[in-house]
Design an enzyme around this catalytic site. Structure first.
Site, short mmCIF file in Angstrom:
data_model
loop_
_atom_site.label_atom_id
_atom_site.label_comp_id
_atom_site.label_asym_id
_atom_site.label_seq_id
_atom_site.Cartn_x
_atom_site.Cartn_y
_atom_site.Cartn_z
N ASN A 47 0.84 -1.20 0.00
CA ASN A 47 0.00 0.00 0.00
C ASN A 47 0.87 1.25 0.00
OD1 ASN A 47 0.61 -0.90 2.68
ND2 ASN A 47 -0.98 0.40 3.54
N CYS A 58 -4.09 0.49 -2.53
CA CYS A 58 -3.96 -0.70 -1.68
C CYS A 58 -2.92 -1.66 -2.27
CB CYS A 58 -5.29 -1.43 -1.60
SG CYS A 58 -6.59 -0.53 -0.74
N GLU A 60 -3.16 -4.89 -2.80
CA GLU A 60 -3.70 -5.86 -3.76
C GLU A 60 -3.78 -5.23 -5.15
OE1 GLU A 60 -4.91 -4.91 -0.87
OE2 GLU A 60 -6.06 -6.47 0.14
N1 THU Z 1 -5.29 -1.26 2.52
C1 THU Z 1 -4.76 -2.18 1.63
O1 THU Z 1 -3.60 -2.06 1.23
N2 THU Z 1 -5.56 -3.18 1.23
C2 THU Z 1 -6.86 -3.37 1.59
O2 THU Z 1 -7.53 -4.25 1.09
C3 THU Z 1 -7.43 -2.51 2.64
C4 THU Z 1 -6.64 -1.33 3.04
C5 THU Z 1 -4.45 -0.15 2.96
C6 THU Z 1 -4.90 1.19 2.50
C7 THU Z 1 -4.33 2.10 3.58
O3 THU Z 1 -3.00 2.42 3.23
C8 THU Z 1 -4.31 1.24 4.82
O4 THU Z 1 -4.44 -0.10 4.38
C9 THU Z 1 -5.40 1.56 5.82
O5 THU Z 1 -6.64 1.58 5.23
#
Ligand code: THU
Length: 134
Positions: A47, A58, A60
């Protein structure tokens, strides 16, 4: 060319490594992803946050973008790693992006060995796709 066998354990290790590269100064919530393409390549993602919060990407989706940019569009498995008691599950936006590329295994882990085995179709039932026949 011979296709190298990538084990779940190798993919999990890559996702945890990717998690450690997270740029998350605002949430302090690090997420790592490792995506195995059907061609046998591993793409990682983490992320990447921004001071304009909505621009955060994110882990993914970052892995998917990397894979598609690398020429792969079909996948066998995605591992998502978070340093949480119970492994975290992809957000709704990421689920929609994963569905675009079909159904494949998804493994949610934390670095202490917790593991949840699921799949894109299990995470995103009744999903929206444009190219379904009428
Ligand atoms: N985040 C992800 O990387 N993947 C997800 O599926 C949910 C949230 C990240 C986004 C942000 O940087 C942190 O987690 C908190 O929301």
């Amino acid at each position: 060319m011979e296709k190298r066998i990538v084990t779940d354990e190798m993919l999990i290790k890559k996702a945890i490594q990717a998690m450690k590269r997270s740029y998350s100064p605002y949430s302090q919530f690090a997420v790592g992803a490792a995506l195995l393409s059907k061609s046998g390549k591993i793409y990682t993602g983490t992320n990447v946050e921004n001071s304009s919060f909505g621009l955060t990407i994110c882990a993914e989706r970052s892995a998917i973008v990397s894979a598609v940019s690398g020429g792969d569009r079909t996948f066998d498995c995605l591992v998502v790693a978070t340093n949480t008691e119970t492994p975290s599950s992809p957000c709704g936006a990421c689920r929609q992006v994963l569905v675009e590329f079909g159904d494949f295994r998804v493994i949610l882990v934390n670095p202490r060995g917790a593991r949840v085995d699921t799949s894109v179709s299990e995470l995103m039932p009744y999903s929206f796709l444009l190219n379904q026949s009428k």
